[in-house]
Design an enzyme around this catalytic site. Sequence first.
Site, PDB file in Angstrom:
ATOM      1  N   CYS A 100       0.849  -1.188   0.000  1.00  0.00           N
ATOM      2  CA  CYS A 100       0.000   0.000   0.000  1.00  0.00           C
ATOM      3  C   CYS A 100       0.889   1.244   0.000  1.00  0.00           C
ATOM      4  O   CYS A 100       1.732   1.409   0.885  1.00  0.00           O
ATOM      5  CB  CYS A 100      -0.902  -0.003   1.235  1.00  0.00           C
ATOM      6  SG  CYS A 100      -1.953   1.456   1.361  1.00  0.00           S
ATOM      7  N   CYS A 104      -3.627   7.346  -1.710  1.00  0.00           N
ATOM      8  CA  CYS A 104      -4.925   7.287  -2.389  1.00  0.00           C
ATOM      9  C   CYS A 104      -6.041   7.871  -1.528  1.00  0.00           C
ATOM     10  O   CYS A 104      -6.930   8.557  -2.041  1.00  0.00           O
ATOM     11  CB  CYS A 104      -5.270   5.841  -2.736  1.00  0.00           C
ATOM     12  SG  CYS A 104      -4.005   4.999  -3.693  1.00  0.00           S
ATOM     13  N   THR A 191      -4.284   4.535   7.486  1.00  0.00           N
ATOM     14  CA  THR A 191      -3.178   4.095   6.645  1.00  0.00           C
ATOM     15  C   THR A 191      -2.148   5.198   6.474  1.00  0.00           C
ATOM     16  O   THR A 191      -2.486   6.304   6.054  1.00  0.00           O
ATOM     17  CB  THR A 191      -3.712   3.658   5.270  1.00  0.00           C
ATOM     18  OG1 THR A 191      -4.685   2.638   5.451  1.00  0.00           O
ATOM     19  CG2 THR A 191      -2.597   3.139   4.398  1.00  0.00           C
ATOM     20  N   GLU A 257      -0.816   0.915   9.738  1.00  0.00           N
ATOM     21  CA  GLU A 257      -2.120   1.430  10.143  1.00  0.00           C
ATOM     22  C   GLU A 257      -2.013   1.901  11.590  1.00  0.00           C
ATOM     23  O   GLU A 257      -1.220   1.362  12.365  1.00  0.00           O
ATOM     24  CB  GLU A 257      -3.199   0.337  10.052  1.00  0.00           C
ATOM     25  CG  GLU A 257      -3.236  -0.418   8.741  1.00  0.00           C
ATOM     26  CD  GLU A 257      -3.875   0.363   7.620  1.00  0.00           C
ATOM     27  OE1 GLU A 257      -4.712   1.234   7.911  1.00  0.00           O
ATOM     28  OE2 GLU A 257      -3.543   0.100   6.450  1.00  0.00           O
ATOM     29  N   HIS A 292     -12.947   6.126  -3.541  1.00  0.00           N
ATOM     30  CA  HIS A 292     -11.995   5.186  -2.968  1.00  0.00           C
ATOM     31  C   HIS A 292     -12.249   3.756  -3.465  1.00  0.00           C
ATOM     32  O   HIS A 292     -11.317   2.964  -3.589  1.00  0.00           O
ATOM     33  CB  HIS A 292     -12.055   5.243  -1.440  1.00  0.00           C
ATOM     34  CG  HIS A 292     -10.784   4.795  -0.792  1.00  0.00           C
ATOM     35  ND1 HIS A 292      -9.537   5.165  -1.245  1.00  0.00           N
ATOM     36  CD2 HIS A 292     -10.551   3.973   0.275  1.00  0.00           C
ATOM     37  CE1 HIS A 292      -8.609   4.610  -0.495  1.00  0.00           C
ATOM     38  NE2 HIS A 292      -9.196   3.876   0.421  1.00  0.00           N
ATOM     39  N   TYR A 296      -9.485   1.023  -5.773  1.00  0.00           N
ATOM     40  CA  TYR A 296      -9.113  -0.381  -5.603  1.00  0.00           C
ATOM     41  C   TYR A 296      -9.017  -1.122  -6.933  1.00  0.00           C
ATOM     42  O   TYR A 296      -8.409  -2.192  -7.001  1.00  0.00           O
ATOM     43  CB  TYR A 296     -10.117  -1.071  -4.672  1.00  0.00           C
ATOM     44  CG  TYR A 296      -9.852  -0.788  -3.218  1.00  0.00           C
ATOM     45  CD1 TYR A 296      -9.410  -1.786  -2.355  1.00  0.00           C
ATOM     46  CD2 TYR A 296     -10.019   0.489  -2.701  1.00  0.00           C
ATOM     47  CE1 TYR A 296      -9.155  -1.521  -1.024  1.00  0.00           C
ATOM     48  CE2 TYR A 296      -9.761   0.767  -1.371  1.00  0.00           C
ATOM     49  CZ  TYR A 296      -9.324  -0.233  -0.541  1.00  0.00           C
ATOM     50  OH  TYR A 296      -9.061   0.041   0.772  1.00  0.00           O
ATOM     51  N   CYS A 299      -4.920   0.088  -7.435  1.00  0.00           N
ATOM     52  CA  CYS A 299      -3.843  -0.288  -6.508  1.00  0.00           C
ATOM     53  C   CYS A 299      -3.769  -1.792  -6.285  1.00  0.00           C
ATOM     54  O   CYS A 299      -2.697  -2.396  -6.314  1.00  0.00           O
ATOM     55  CB  CYS A 299      -4.003   0.457  -5.183  1.00  0.00           C
ATOM     56  SG  CYS A 299      -5.479   0.048  -4.238  1.00  0.00           S
ATOM     57  N   GLU A 447      -7.316  -5.890   3.433  1.00  0.00           N
ATOM     58  CA  GLU A 447      -7.807  -4.565   3.043  1.00  0.00           C
ATOM     59  C   GLU A 447      -8.749  -4.657   1.854  1.00  0.00           C
ATOM     60  O   GLU A 447      -9.650  -3.833   1.697  1.00  0.00           O
ATOM     61  CB  GLU A 447      -6.641  -3.638   2.723  1.00  0.00           C
ATOM     62  CG  GLU A 447      -7.083  -2.184   2.609  1.00  0.00           C
ATOM     63  CD  GLU A 447      -6.040  -1.291   1.985  1.00  0.00           C
ATOM     64  OE1 GLU A 447      -6.204  -0.073   2.081  1.00  0.00           O
ATOM     65  OE2 GLU A 447      -5.093  -1.806   1.377  1.00  0.00           O
TER      66      GLU A 447
END
Length: 482
Positions: A100, A104, A191, A257, A292, A296, A299, A447
């Site tokens: 990650c 984003c 994150t 996190e 968001h 996905y 990413c 995630e």
Amino acid sequence: MALMTGEQYLESLRKLHPRIYMFGKQIPCAVDDPILRPSVNSVKMTYDLAQMPEYEALMTTTSNITGRKINRFCHIHQSTEDLMLKVKMQRLCGQKTAACFQRCVGMDAFNAVWSTAYEVDKAHGTSYFENFKKYMEYVQEEDLVVDGAMTDPKGDRGLAPHAQADGDLFLRVVERRPDGVVVRGAKAHQTGASNSHEILVMPTQAMKPDDKDYAIAFAVPIDAEGIFMIVGRQSCDTRKLEDGTLDRGNPTFGGMEALVIFDNVFVPNDRIFLNGESEYATMLVERFASYHRQSYGGCKVGVGDVLIGAAALAAEYNGAAKASHVKDKLIEMNHLNETLYSGGLACSANGWQTESGNYMVDTLLANVCKQNVTRFPYEIARLAEDLAGGIMVTCPSETDLRDPELGPYVEKYLKGVDSVPTINRLKIMRLIENMTLGTAAVGYRTESLHGAGSPQAQRIMISRQSDMNAKKDLAKSIVGIE
């Protein structure tokens, strides 16, 4: 400045003084901590790629505010092409880090707050949009990493924010002053918090008038007085403290996190972008969630590319690459991964312009994209584990491999194809372990399920956006029902 280099990013973090706690101890600086440094490296890659001519079109763009060249992670989308380039950029970053890369959430928060603040001002005569426009100019000029913060601890999920036994279980305004507000509460699952410059807070769900103190959006520096964070545990996280790199799986990159606490934090008026207009909390949450969920489709696909490559290498190193079932499993992994990518591009191509001028994704397709992400990476991970074999989780440590007495036995008995050094086989096994079960699973497997909302949250949005009455009318028309 507008564009920082990776090294400048590291130095900018060293100038901050966030309160970071891990294993009961305060961490002076994320840059120099072995457990947190891989997370820093992942974000640093977003700066390094922006300096490379071959990636300039993906990683950079022109600011609609200043007209200057900026990192795309700080951009307000100006077209459907921008939305598609965002997804392509995210895939690239996933390919380069297998983790990650954390910017984003901030980018998606920028675009959601931008359009929502504009519409709140139009309805209420407030000045939130001008506040946010000035804030975005600052973010773009300084090329900042902004931690988007939406998820509250929530307490009793059956109760509204104002009805909780402990009112702080949703972040709220506890004092109003002429020059700003004081907030208290927490944001969970944050994150990249330890390696961000700022934190942008949004409400976590739809709000009613009784919840007006919880309908708050604002931004503050990550080291503002009253803010501190507690880093979450990850599987195999302490492996980063060991000598050598083999057992880390992904030796350079990772994510983190944290639970971020706001203990009576002052927010000045010019940093407030929503303050009590509870009826607009839904718009903000849904727009952010849709952006968001689009993310996905980029990413997770990039990280999936790495996992598929690792699985293919594992089969090759095991001597099984020519088996028909192995080839078929790799085809299935690619099919699933590209389906995710298709969803990310489709909701971008069908985007539309908001009243504020920026572009919003197709909400239905964004939620369909994310619903697939809650499923397909699990199958991709399962197939990778299948192709790797049990040695992925039973091989001895690097210390044993390097031991003068034990090492030769590890080399001898854990060898696969004769032409491939044992160490190379073990590196790939550890990488697959890391991506499916270890620290990187936070940024891929788990995630994929819970990031950007639970699977049920997407199903609710799919239900709302599907327009079943229109579909019924189509069927009636075909058979002649009035």
